[in-house]
Design a protein around this motif. Structure first.
Motif, short mmCIF file in Angstrom:
data_model
loop_
_atom_site.label_atom_id
_atom_site.label_comp_id
_atom_site.label_asym_id
_atom_site.label_seq_id
_atom_site.Cartn_x
_atom_site.Cartn_y
_atom_site.Cartn_z
N ASN A 55 37.28 -83.07 107.59
CA ASN A 55 36.18 -83.88 107.62
C ASN A 55 35.03 -83.43 108.27
N ALA A 56 34.74 -82.07 108.50
CA ALA A 56 33.63 -81.49 109.08
C ALA A 56 33.52 -80.13 108.44
N PRO A 57 32.52 -79.44 108.83
CA PRO A 57 32.30 -78.08 108.32
C PRO A 57 33.34 -77.00 108.97
N PHE A 58 33.85 -75.92 108.45
CA PHE A 58 34.66 -75.06 108.95
C PHE A 58 34.20 -74.36 109.99
N ALA A 59 34.76 -74.16 111.27
CA ALA A 59 34.27 -73.35 112.40
C ALA A 59 34.69 -71.92 112.03
N THR A 60 35.77 -71.97 111.61
CA THR A 60 36.23 -70.15 111.58
C THR A 60 36.89 -70.34 109.88
N VAL A 61 37.12 -69.05 109.41
CA VAL A 61 37.72 -68.93 108.17
C VAL A 61 39.11 -69.34 108.35
N GLY A 62 39.65 -68.89 109.56
CA GLY A 62 41.18 -69.26 109.73
C GLY A 62 41.58 -70.62 109.44
N GLU A 63 40.65 -71.44 109.40
CA GLU A 63 41.04 -72.81 109.27
C GLU A 63 41.16 -73.27 107.83
N LEU A 64 41.03 -72.16 107.01
CA LEU A 64 41.41 -72.54 105.68
C LEU A 64 42.82 -72.44 105.42
N ASP A 65 43.70 -71.90 106.44
CA ASP A 65 45.28 -72.04 106.32
C ASP A 65 45.66 -73.56 106.40
N GLN A 66 44.77 -74.35 106.88
CA GLN A 66 45.16 -75.76 106.99
C GLN A 66 44.98 -76.65 105.79
N VAL A 67 44.24 -76.10 104.80
CA VAL A 67 43.89 -76.73 103.57
C VAL A 67 45.40 -76.96 102.76
N LEU A 68 45.42 -78.08 102.26
CA LEU A 68 46.38 -78.29 101.36
C LEU A 68 46.55 -77.38 100.03
N GLY A 69 47.44 -76.68 99.92
CA GLY A 69 47.68 -75.66 98.78
C GLY A 69 47.52 -74.30 99.15
N MET A 70 46.76 -74.06 100.24
CA MET A 70 46.61 -72.78 100.75
C MET A 70 47.75 -71.97 100.98
N THR A 71 48.27 -70.97 100.56
CA THR A 71 49.42 -70.07 100.88
C THR A 71 48.94 -69.07 101.86
N PRO A 72 49.91 -68.49 102.63
CA PRO A 72 49.53 -67.49 103.27
C PRO A 72 49.23 -66.25 102.53
N GLU A 73 50.06 -65.88 101.60
CA GLU A 73 49.70 -64.81 100.48
C GLU A 73 48.20 -65.04 100.14
N LEU A 74 47.92 -66.07 99.54
CA LEU A 74 46.49 -66.24 98.88
C LEU A 74 45.46 -66.28 100.11
N MET A 75 45.84 -66.58 101.29
CA MET A 75 44.72 -66.69 102.43
C MET A 75 44.48 -65.07 102.75
N SER A 76 45.65 -64.35 102.61
CA SER A 76 45.45 -62.88 103.03
C SER A 76 44.64 -62.15 101.86
N ARG A 77 44.64 -62.87 100.58
CA ARG A 77 43.66 -62.36 99.47
C ARG A 77 42.31 -62.56 99.65
N VAL A 78 41.97 -63.80 100.03
CA VAL A 78 40.60 -64.30 100.26
C VAL A 78 40.14 -64.02 101.51
N ARG A 79 40.72 -63.81 102.46
CA ARG A 79 40.22 -63.76 103.99
C ARG A 79 38.76 -62.89 104.04
N SER A 80 38.93 -61.80 103.44
CA SER A 80 37.98 -60.86 103.56
C SER A 80 36.62 -61.25 102.74
N MET A 81 36.95 -62.25 101.80
CA MET A 81 35.91 -62.29 100.74
C MET A 81 34.94 -63.82 101.21
N VAL A 82 35.55 -64.40 102.40
CA VAL A 82 34.67 -65.55 102.88
C VAL A 82 34.12 -65.30 104.27
#
Length: 183
Positions: A55-82
């Motif tokens: 319920n606040a802006p992301f401080a790091t890209v790594g916080e995406l891994d806490q989002v419901l539905g985000m998988t480690p595999e998908l995280m590795s595909r989008v990390r360098s793009m955001v």
């Protein structure tokens, strides 16, 4: 729309891309009302998570891994793009990777950022088969003692073959530098 296009661009099914984009928005927005297919505190609890959305802006890209539905595999595909460092609502076409530019985004999603942040990738080869790669985000900050500030640091990326380092993104990679231990 931008997040949905990003996920479709990395070959996520359209319905899943929409759910992920909505879950990301729900993760960062201040309310507890889930968007269509999104996730707020109730959905995190139902999924067995001990935490809910930030319920606040992301401080790091790594916080995406806490989002419901985000998988480690998908995280590795989008990390360098955001990034969270541009502070812009869209994509900065001046620094976007070829992967992002290939998404053919409408002009409304293209926003040049006034921030001076850069992603840097460093690869070091220790021996023929041992190398390490580090990614970090540097922001030019004239008031900082050294003129810049490191905003994000990704460690622990190892590559057996440095020639593969550039495959994760189209950022320039210097493979000519070979670091050898002194005898």
């Amino acid at each position: 729309d931008l997040l949905e296009r990003l996920f479709v661009g990395v070959e996520v099914a359209a319905d899943q891309a929409l759910r992920l984009a909505t879950a990301i928005i729900d993760f960062r927005d201040p309310d507890d009302v889930p968007g269509l297919g999104g996730a707020e505190r109730t959905e995190y609890a139902q999924a067995g998570r001990l935490y809910g959305p930030k319920n606040a802006p992301f401080a790091t890209v790594g916080e995406l891994d806490q989002v419901l539905g985000m998988t480690p595999e998908l995280m590795s595909r989008v990390r360098s793009m955001v990034t969270v460092h541009s502070r812009a609502a869209g994509v900065n076409p001046n620094v976007a990777s070829a992967q992002i530019r290939a998404l053919e985004l409408p002009g409304a999603l293209l926003t040049a950022s006034a921030q001076r942040s850069f992603q840097v990738r460093v690869g070091i080869r220790y021996t023929q088969n041992a190398s390490v790669v580090r990614d970090f985000v540097v922001e030019l900050a004239p008031r900082a003692p050294v003129g810049y500030a490191i905003r994000d640091w990704q460690s622990g990326i190892f590559a057996e073959d440095l020639s593969q380092v550039g495959e994760a993104s189209d950022l320039p990679v210097c493979l000519d530098t070979l670091v050898r231990p002194q005898p």
